[in-house]
Design a protein around this motif. Structure first.
Motif, PDB file in Angstrom:
ATOM      1  N   GLN A  59       0.778  -1.342   0.044  1.00 24.63           N
ATOM      2  CA  GLN A  59      -0.112  -0.149  -0.059  1.00 24.63           C
ATOM      3  C   GLN A  59       0.902   1.442  -0.191  1.00 24.63           C
ATOM      4  O   GLN A  59       0.370   2.451  -0.638  1.00 24.63           O
ATOM      5  CB  GLN A  59      -1.017  -0.045   1.279  1.00 24.63           C
ATOM      6  N   TRP A  60       1.992   1.234   0.657  1.00 20.33           N
ATOM      7  CA  TRP A  60       2.884   2.303   0.585  1.00 20.33           C
ATOM      8  C   TRP A  60       3.544   2.600  -0.768  1.00 20.33           C
ATOM      9  O   TRP A  60       3.607   3.601  -1.221  1.00 20.33           O
ATOM     10  CB  TRP A  60       4.191   2.243   1.428  1.00 20.33           C
ATOM     11  N   ASN A  63       0.031   3.080  -3.674  1.00 19.20           N
ATOM     12  CA  ASN A  63      -1.181   3.916  -2.842  1.00 19.20           C
ATOM     13  C   ASN A  63      -2.550   3.858  -3.435  1.00 19.20           C
ATOM     14  O   ASN A  63      -3.671   3.926  -2.719  1.00 19.20           O
ATOM     15  CB  ASN A  63      -0.553   5.086  -2.449  1.00 19.20           C
ATOM     16  N   ASP A  70       3.306   3.032  -7.790  1.00 20.10           N
ATOM     17  CA  ASP A  70       3.039   4.436  -8.067  1.00 20.10           C
ATOM     18  C   ASP A  70       4.184   5.304  -8.465  1.00 20.10           C
ATOM     19  O   ASP A  70       4.230   6.033  -9.589  1.00 20.10           O
ATOM     20  CB  ASP A  70       2.557   5.352  -6.722  1.00 20.10           C
ATOM     21  N   PRO A 246       2.656   8.770  -1.200  1.00 21.22           N
ATOM     22  CA  PRO A 246       1.430   8.434  -1.093  1.00 21.22           C
ATOM     23  C   PRO A 246       0.511   9.416  -0.489  1.00 21.22           C
ATOM     24  O   PRO A 246       0.621  10.337   0.338  1.00 21.22           O
ATOM     25  CB  PRO A 246       1.504   7.306   0.270  1.00 21.22           C
TER      26      PRO A 246
END
Length: 253
Positions: A59-60, A63, A70, A246
């Protein structure tokens, strides 16, 4: 602040990568990866803890949860520099492996610098913090050295100097009254202070510290997005779309 069990392993000078991998696997038999960034774990590390760490790292790095990193440049630097996260139930056991057994196997002390310890039983906030340290210290700092490099004169260092009330190579005896970042762990050098500053700034801006003021105020005072308006230099950095930082905290659901 308690260090966690996240370990950055730098092996760029190790002659035989396959041999290195075999040595690491012999001590950390449980392994996973996120976009090529490895998670290493001792045999008795609970699978649920490894999966939690994997989820937070994912997730980091992803994001927006679209299945792609990302910021590929950040991931490329994490992978290129052989940055990894290692976990275990016992910090003492892991430290013994890192400080003695790996060195005995031919891995230099330099290759095991920058280690953080996080026992799998640590609370969720520790997972957020130390995994973010991995991403910023080894990813962003290498991908954008003049912006996020952890040394005097970079953009983030200049922002931090303002937050601390001036430039201090070492922890001062007393911070200026106007300072809002007042970390006083004397084992934390200037580079370490930048790492911690990135964590406090971003997680506060994203809402992760809003109910923790009493707990953290001796170290950090801008614990909400509203208060972070005071730190204009850092807000400008973390909201710059170029860096794809993020925009929301990882979820533990």
């Amino acid at each position: 602040m308690k260090k966690t069990l996240i370990i950055f392993l730098f092996i760029s000078n190790f002659s035989y990568a396959s041999e290195y991998n075999e040595i690491i696997k012999s001590f950390f038999p449980k392994q996973a990866n996120v976009f090529g960034v490895k998670i290493l774990a001792l045999e008795k590390t609970p699978d649920k803890s490894i999966n939690k760490a994997k989820s937070i790292l994912s997730q980091w790095l992803d994001n927006d949860n679209n299945g792609k990193a990302d910021n590929q440049l950040v991931v490329d630097n994490l992978v290129k520099n052989n940055c990894a996260m290692a976990m275990g139930k016992s910090i003492r056991k892991v430290d013994s492996i890192l400080d003695k057994k790996l060195i005995k196997e031919g891995i230099s002390q330099k290759q095991t610098e920058g280690m953080f310890a996080l026992a799998s039983k640590e609370p969720n906030i520790a997972y957020l913090e130390e995994i973010l340290h991995l991403v910023t210290d080894c990813g962003y700092a290498n991908a954008y050295p003049e912006i996020f490099g952890e040394y005097k004169g970079t953009k983030i260092a200049l922002a931090m100097d303002k937050a601390r009330g001036g430039y201090f190579e070492k922890i001062p005896k007393k911070y200026p009254k106007a300072a809002w970042y007042t970390y006083d762990d004397r084992s934390c050098d200037y580079s370490c202070m930048v790492t911690e500053y990135f964590y406090w700034s971003l997680t506060s801006y994203l809402g992760g510290q809003k109910n923790r003021y009493k707990e953290i105020s001796e170290e950090w005072k801008l614990n909400s997005k509203e208060k972070m308006k005071k730190d204009e230099l850092m807000v400008k950095l973390i909201t710059n779309p170029e860096y794809k930082i993020p925009k929301k905290l990882p979820s533990f659901k």
